[in-house]
Design an enzyme around this catalytic site. Structure first.
Site, PDB file in Angstrom:
ATOM      1  N   GLY A 118      -9.262   5.045  -5.839  1.00  0.00           N
ATOM      2  CA  GLY A 118      -8.523   4.317  -6.313  1.00  0.00           C
ATOM      3  C   GLY A 118      -7.133   5.018  -5.559  1.00  0.00           C
ATOM      4  O   GLY A 118      -7.352   5.050  -4.499  1.00  0.00           O
ATOM      5  N   VAL A 119      -5.916   5.152  -5.896  1.00  0.00           N
ATOM      6  CA  VAL A 119      -5.109   4.703  -4.784  1.00  0.00           C
ATOM      7  C   VAL A 119      -4.561   6.626  -4.718  1.00  0.00           C
ATOM      8  O   VAL A 119      -4.908   6.974  -3.339  1.00  0.00           O
ATOM      9  CB  VAL A 119      -3.206   4.938  -5.432  1.00  0.00           C
ATOM     10  CG1 VAL A 119      -3.749   5.876  -6.806  1.00  0.00           C
ATOM     11  CG2 VAL A 119      -2.309   5.149  -4.883  1.00  0.00           C
ATOM     12  N   ASP A 120      -5.789   7.263  -5.473  1.00  0.00           N
ATOM     13  CA  ASP A 120      -6.447   8.906  -6.021  1.00  0.00           C
ATOM     14  C   ASP A 120      -6.840   8.900  -4.143  1.00  0.00           C
ATOM     15  O   ASP A 120      -6.558   9.680  -3.218  1.00  0.00           O
ATOM     16  CB  ASP A 120      -6.778  10.097  -6.910  1.00  0.00           C
ATOM     17  CG  ASP A 120      -6.734  11.385  -6.616  1.00  0.00           C
ATOM     18  OD1 ASP A 120      -7.775  11.556  -7.276  1.00  0.00           O
ATOM     19  OD2 ASP A 120      -6.418  11.058  -5.627  1.00  0.00           O
ATOM     20  N   ASP A 137       0.822  -1.129   0.167  1.00  0.00           N
ATOM     21  CA  ASP A 137      -0.073   0.083  -0.084  1.00  0.00           C
ATOM     22  C   ASP A 137       0.734   1.423   0.308  1.00  0.00           C
ATOM     23  O   ASP A 137       1.454   1.394   0.825  1.00  0.00           O
ATOM     24  CB  ASP A 137      -1.211   0.319   1.383  1.00  0.00           C
ATOM     25  CG  ASP A 137      -1.835   1.069   1.434  1.00  0.00           C
ATOM     26  OD1 ASP A 137      -2.464   1.784   2.450  1.00  0.00           O
ATOM     27  OD2 ASP A 137      -1.679   2.546   0.172  1.00  0.00           O
TER      28      ASP A 137
HETATM   29  N1  APR Z   1      -1.147   1.691  -3.301  1.00  0.00           N
HETATM   30  C1  APR Z   1      -0.448   1.571  -4.342  1.00  0.00           C
HETATM   31  N2  APR Z   1      -1.525   1.150  -4.866  1.00  0.00           N
HETATM   32  C2  APR Z   1      -1.940   1.757  -5.221  1.00  0.00           C
HETATM   33  C3  APR Z   1      -3.550   1.901  -4.252  1.00  0.00           C
HETATM   34  C4  APR Z   1      -2.583   2.010  -3.028  1.00  0.00           C
HETATM   35  N3  APR Z   1      -2.866   2.381  -1.871  1.00  0.00           N
HETATM   36  N4  APR Z   1      -5.150   1.577  -4.714  1.00  0.00           N
HETATM   37  C5  APR Z   1      -4.862   1.291  -6.280  1.00  0.00           C
HETATM   38  N5  APR Z   1      -3.076   1.361  -6.158  1.00  0.00           N
HETATM   39  C6  APR Z   1      -2.986   1.076  -7.575  1.00  0.00           C
HETATM   40  C7  APR Z   1      -4.479   0.015  -8.487  1.00  0.00           C
HETATM   41  O1  APR Z   1      -4.754  -0.732  -8.067  1.00  0.00           O
HETATM   42  C8  APR Z   1      -3.212   0.224  -9.994  1.00  0.00           C
HETATM   43  O2  APR Z   1      -2.305  -0.337  -9.909  1.00  0.00           O
HETATM   44  O3  APR Z   1      -2.982   1.739  -8.229  1.00  0.00           O
HETATM   45  C9  APR Z   1      -2.995   1.923  -9.667  1.00  0.00           C
HETATM   46  C10 APR Z   1      -4.142   3.040 -10.365  1.00  0.00           C
HETATM   47  O4  APR Z   1      -4.995   2.426 -10.502  1.00  0.00           O
HETATM   48  P1  APR Z   1      -5.957   3.642  -9.911  1.00  0.00           P
HETATM   49  O5  APR Z   1      -5.943   4.366  -8.495  1.00  0.00           O
HETATM   50  O6  APR Z   1      -7.574   3.892 -10.959  1.00  0.00           O
HETATM   51  O7  APR Z   1      -5.499   5.026 -10.978  1.00  0.00           O
HETATM   52  P2  APR Z   1      -5.518   5.551 -12.797  1.00  0.00           P
HETATM   53  O8  APR Z   1      -5.816   4.090 -13.829  1.00  0.00           O
HETATM   54  O9  APR Z   1      -4.663   6.593 -13.628  1.00  0.00           O
HETATM   55  O10 APR Z   1      -6.991   6.421 -12.900  1.00  0.00           O
HETATM   56  C11 APR Z   1      -7.021   7.790 -12.093  1.00  0.00           C
HETATM   57  O11 APR Z   1      -9.104   6.878 -10.243  1.00  0.00           O
HETATM   58  O12 APR Z   1      -8.967   7.383  -8.654  1.00  0.00           O
HETATM   59  C12 APR Z   1      -9.455   7.734  -9.563  1.00  0.00           C
HETATM   60  O13 APR Z   1      -9.266   9.709  -9.216  1.00  0.00           O
HETATM   61  C13 APR Z   1      -8.510   9.222 -10.016  1.00  0.00           C
HETATM   62  O14 APR Z   1      -9.928  10.288 -11.633  1.00  0.00           O
HETATM   63  C14 APR Z   1      -8.561   9.375 -11.540  1.00  0.00           C
HETATM   64  C15 APR Z   1      -8.017   7.832 -11.728  1.00  0.00           C
END
Ligand code: APR
Length: 169
Positions: free
Chosen positions: A32-34, A10
C-alpha cells in the site's frame, strides 16, 4: 486554525512539509502507501526506521523524507478493522491526533494524510473519514503551526468520502 482540504493524488509526489505514512507496528515497510513511500524515499528510510524500534497502534514516529519532496514522514499505525467494537475508532482518532502533535513539534505548516486503515486494514471508508475529520479538527485547535492539512485520496471513491466528511463537519 489550520484549514483542511482533500484531493486525489499519489501522496509521494506532494510538495508538503510532511506526509503521513499508514505503516505497521514494525515500521519496516509493507504494501500500500507504506510500500509506495519506502520506494519513493529510497533505502535510507528503511535504515533509519530500523532504529526507531517500531510503533504502537495509534501512535506516531517521525523520520526524514530522504528522496521524497516532503521534508518529513510521520509514520503512524492505524487499527485493523475487527467489526467496530474493539476500540478501532478511538485508535484511528489517536493516529490523526498524534500526527498533528508531531507536526506541531516539528513546526511544519503543511501535512498530507492518506486514508489511514482504509486499505489492507479494512476500515470502512465512510466512518474512517468522519473519525479522521473530527479528530483533526480537535487536534488542530492545539497546533497553531499547522496551517494546511491535505486529505489524500487514491481513488475517486475515497475522494468522495473525504469531500463528504469535510462538508459535514
Ligand atoms: N498515495 C496516497 N494514498 C495511497 C497510496 C499513495 N501512493 N497508495 C495507497 N493509498 C491509499 C489506499 O488506497 C488506502 O485508501 O492509502 C490508504 C491506506 O491503505 P494501506 O496503504 O493499505 O494502509 P492501511 O489500510 O492503513 O494498512 C496498513 O498495509 O501496506 C501495509 O505496511 C502496511 O501493514 C501495513 C498495512
Amino acid at each position: 486554525m489550520g484549514q483542511m482540504e482533500c484531493l486525489k493524488a499519489d501522496i509521494c509526489q506532494l510538495s508538503v512539509d510532511a506526509i503521513v505514512n499508514a505503516a505497521n507496528t514494525r515500521l519496516l515497510g509493507g504494501g500500500g502507501v507504506d510500500g509506495a513511500i519506502h520506494r519513493a524515499a529510497g533505502p535510507e528510510l528503511l535504515a533509519f526506521c530500523r532504529q526507531l524500534g517500531g510503533c504502537e497502534t495509534g501512535d506516531a514516529k517521525v523520520s526524514p523524507g530522504f528522496a521524497l519532496p516532503a521534508r518529513y514522514i510521520i509514520h503512524t499505525v492505524g487499527p485493523v478493522w475487527q467489526g467496530g467494537d474493539r476500540g478501532e475508532a478511538a485508535l484511528l482518532a489517536s493516529c490523526y491526533r498524534r500526527c498533528i502533535e508531531e507536526a506541531q513539534h516539528l513546526a511544519v505548516q503543511s501535512v498530507a494524510f492518506p486514508a489511514i486503515s482504509c486499505g489492507v486494514y479494512g476500515y470502512p471508508h465512510r466512518p474512517a473519514c468522519d473519525v479522521a475529520v473530527a479528530s483533526l479538527a480537535a487536534a488542530l485547535q492545539g497546533a497553531p503551526s499547522v496551517l494546511r492539512v491535505i486529505l489524500v485520496a487514491f481513488s475517486d471513491e475515497m475522494l468522495e468520502h473525504w469531500q463528504r466528511a469535510l462538508s459535514h463537519r
